[in-house]
Design a protein around this motif. Structure first.
Motif, PDB file in Angstrom:
ATOM      1  N   HIS A  10       0.832  -1.207   0.000  1.00 17.99           N
ATOM      2  CA  HIS A  10       0.000   0.000   0.000  1.00 17.99           C
ATOM      3  C   HIS A  10       0.872   1.266   0.000  1.00 17.99           C
ATOM      4  N   ILE A  11       1.910   1.259   0.816  1.00 20.87           N
ATOM      5  CA  ILE A  11       2.795   2.430   0.877  1.00 20.87           C
ATOM      6  C   ILE A  11       3.587   2.576  -0.426  1.00 20.87           C
ATOM      7  N   MET A  12       3.986   1.439  -1.034  1.00 19.49           N
ATOM      8  CA  MET A  12       4.655   1.512  -2.335  1.00 19.49           C
ATOM      9  C   MET A  12       3.735   2.192  -3.357  1.00 19.49           C
ATOM     10  N   GLY A  13       2.452   1.850  -3.297  1.00 17.22           N
ATOM     11  CA  GLY A  13       1.494   2.494  -4.190  1.00 17.22           C
ATOM     12  C   GLY A  13       1.415   3.991  -3.966  1.00 17.22           C
ATOM     13  N   LEU A  14       1.450   4.385  -2.699  1.00 17.72           N
ATOM     14  CA  LEU A  14       1.420   5.809  -2.361  1.00 17.72           C
ATOM     15  C   LEU A  14       2.652   6.527  -2.900  1.00 17.72           C
ATOM     16  N   LEU A  15       3.805   5.886  -2.754  1.00 13.75           N
ATOM     17  CA  LEU A  15       5.053   6.476  -3.255  1.00 13.75           C
ATOM     18  C   LEU A  15       5.021   6.609  -4.777  1.00 13.75           C
ATOM     19  N   LEU A  16       4.464   5.608  -5.450  1.00 19.09           N
ATOM     20  CA  LEU A  16       4.357   5.686  -6.909  1.00 19.09           C
ATOM     21  C   LEU A  16       3.436   6.827  -7.337  1.00 19.09           C
ATOM     22  N   VAL A  53      -2.037   3.314  -8.148  1.00 20.10           N
ATOM     23  CA  VAL A  53      -3.469   3.183  -7.847  1.00 20.10           C
ATOM     24  C   VAL A  53      -3.849   1.717  -7.676  1.00 20.10           C
ATOM     25  N   MET A  54      -3.302   0.869  -8.549  1.00 17.36           N
ATOM     26  CA  MET A  54      -3.607  -0.568  -8.462  1.00 17.36           C
ATOM     27  C   MET A  54      -3.114  -1.151  -7.132  1.00 17.36           C
ATOM     28  N   ALA A  55      -1.893  -0.765  -6.751  1.00 15.10           N
ATOM     29  CA  ALA A  55      -1.316  -1.273  -5.500  1.00 15.10           C
ATOM     30  C   ALA A  55      -2.155  -0.838  -4.302  1.00 15.10           C
ATOM     31  N   MET A  56      -2.589   0.422  -4.313  1.00 12.48           N
ATOM     32  CA  MET A  56      -3.383   0.931  -3.195  1.00 12.48           C
ATOM     33  C   MET A  56      -4.793   0.340  -3.191  1.00 12.48           C
TER      34      MET A  56
END
Length: 496
Positions: A10-16, A53-56
């Motif tokens: 989720h945090i990786m998604g936010l960073l992206l 967006v997909m990760a989150m």
């Protein structure tokens, strides 16, 4: 308990998402300058944000808790994910078509190393140049600190991330809540960047060059928009003095800047690290300036017209290069490796100093050197008075044995990694001087090195394996060794 992998993703998604947003900023600049790279940078931004967006979305039901283990993984993986996604504008635009070179340039940006593989920087589209500078700026204060300011909106605490981001000493807090600390630091960071941009513009730089050099200065990165780096403005002493001032500020503890703005000047004057950091800069500048003035056979082209006299020019270039190396910014006004053999060795030595704890600078950090020296001197007393308890003191406070042992371990590990780094580069074909210079510069996030990697050259001559190795050293240095290396230990992955 196992790892909370959903919060990590989720945090990786936010960073992206954050990374993609900054790419859109570069695409906007590209559109203004009509440099032909607008669609390519926009596509890179869309791809990056789509993955974010997909990760989150797929981890939206995550458990909102970040423990120490997750914190270390998020910091290290965050830097890698940011660097991989940050390579896309280079690849899509064709500015740096190969994956190895694009990744090297990107991670050099995020780690604020400033080592480049580009032979002709000035031929790149302006949007790509701005993105290159933005990678510095994002990495400067730490994309994780930025995320800490945002995570409370998602109901996630950030203390563990901050501990992993800055595992060394000097964790002064400006406010009890870490999110407020992050916001205050970013406000200072943004303010300094804006102030330097305005001053450089007034001093004669174009707005585009001013904003790019400000982004690189405050992050202590060193990417320039010119092939000659800041030597392009050797005929403009005022521009160089402005950059010197902000390099000095960026290399000092940002907490001290906060104290200055809140009127607590005495806190700054009493800070041991700041006193030694300032003293080192003055002392080293005197040494370099005197040697350059009296001994060095410096080509006139290095200094251009000596506008304010030879003595001023010698000391200005000495001051500039001392601060550029000590703060690990890596800007260049001249090839300091050509000044004298003594100064070549001298600058190699100060690559290991680093700036202050709590700054954007890399390296070992002044505070660690101070505490190691203090502890070493106290060992003489302890030898004479075997039963006495003689603690190390810093800023009139006792430093715990745990911190002292941690710092000694860090120093030993740092030097060991420097040796291993040099051996690997030597194995890959670099000569002795280039190997030790490349290892010290990459691990310390300095940028310019020695030999074939000297200040007026670049890292393009490295074999591909050498570029990946230096990229690994940059990441180790930027995240202060333990954060990355702990992930390589088997007991980290054992279930507790």
């Amino acid at each position: 308990m196992g790892l909370n992998t959903r919060i990590i993703v989720h945090i990786m998604g936010l960073l992206l998402l954050c990374n993609g947003s900054f790419m859109l900023l570069a695409a906007f600049a590209s559109g203004i300058y009509k440099d032909g790279a607008t669609l390519d940078i926009t596509l890179a931004a869309i791809v990056t944000m789509l993955f974010g967006v997909m990760a989150m979305f797929y981890t939206r039901g995550h458990k909102k808790e970040v423990k120490r283990k997750e914190g270390y993984i998020v910091v290290t993986l965050g830097w890698i994910v940011m660097s991989l996604s940050g390579s896309l504008p280079y690849i899509f635009s064709g500015a740096i078509p190969t994956v190895t070179n694009a990744f090297f340039e990107t991670i050099s940006g995020y780690t604020t190393t400033g080592a480049s593989i580009l032979d002709d920087i000035e031929s790149l589209p302006k949007g790509i140049l701005l993105w290159r500078s933005l990678t510095h700026w994002i990495g400067g204060m730490g994309i994780i600190v930025l995320a800490i300011a945002i995570l409370p909106l998602l109901g996630i605490g950030g203390m563990q991330l901050f501990a992993a981001e800055a595992p060394g000493p000097g964790g002064d807090k400006l406010h009890p809540r870490i999110t407020d600390t992050a916001k205050r630091l970013w406000l200072i960071y943004v303010g300094y960047t804006a102030a330097e941009t305005i001053l450089l513009k007034l001093a004669g730089m174009s707005f585009f060059d001013a904003i790019n050099h400000s982004l690189a200065t405050l992050s202590t990165g060193g990417f320039s928009t010119k092939n000659a780096s800041v030597a392009f403005w050797n005929h403009e002493p005022l521009i160089q003095y402005i950059i010197i001032l902000f390099m000095f500020l960026a290399g000092s503890n940002f907490v001290l800047s906060y104290f200055a703005f809140t009127g607590k000047v005495q806190r700054i004057l009493k800070d041991e690290e700041f006193k030694y950091y300032s003293s080192f800069v003055v002392l080293f500048t005197l040494i370099v300036g005197l040697v350059v003035y009296f001994k060095a056979n410096v080509p006139v082209s290095d200094f251009h017209p000596m506008v304010w006299g030879e003595a001023e020019s010698a000391f200005r270039h000495g001051l500039f290069q001392v601060i550029a190396v000590v703060t690990t910014t890596g800007f260049v006004t001249a090839d300091f490796t050509s000044w004298t053999p003594f100064l070549t060795v001298f600058f190699f030595g100060i690559m290991f100093l680093g700036g202050s704890a709590g700054s954007t600078a890399g390296g070992i950090k002044v505070m660690r050197h101070l505490l190691i020296i203090k502890n070493g001197l106290l060992e003489f007393k302890r030898t004479l008075h075997t039963n006495a308890i003689i603690p190390v003191r810093y800023n009139n406070k006792t430093v715990t044995e745990h911190i002292v042992y941690n710092i000694i371990a860090f120093f030993v590990l740092y030097m060991l990694l420097f040796i291993v780094g040099s051996l690997v580069l030597g194995f890959l074909g670099l000569d002795f001087v280039s190997a030790i210079g490349g290892s010290a510069s990459s691990l310390g996030n300095v940028g310019p090195a020695l030999g074939s990697l000297n200040p007026v050259s670049n890292y393009n001559s490295l074999p591909n394996a050498g570029k990946w190795w230096c990229a690994f050293l940059m990441l180790l240095g930027r995240l202060e060794l333990f954060t990355v290396l702990i992930l390589l230990t088997p007991y980290f992955w054992k279930k507790t």
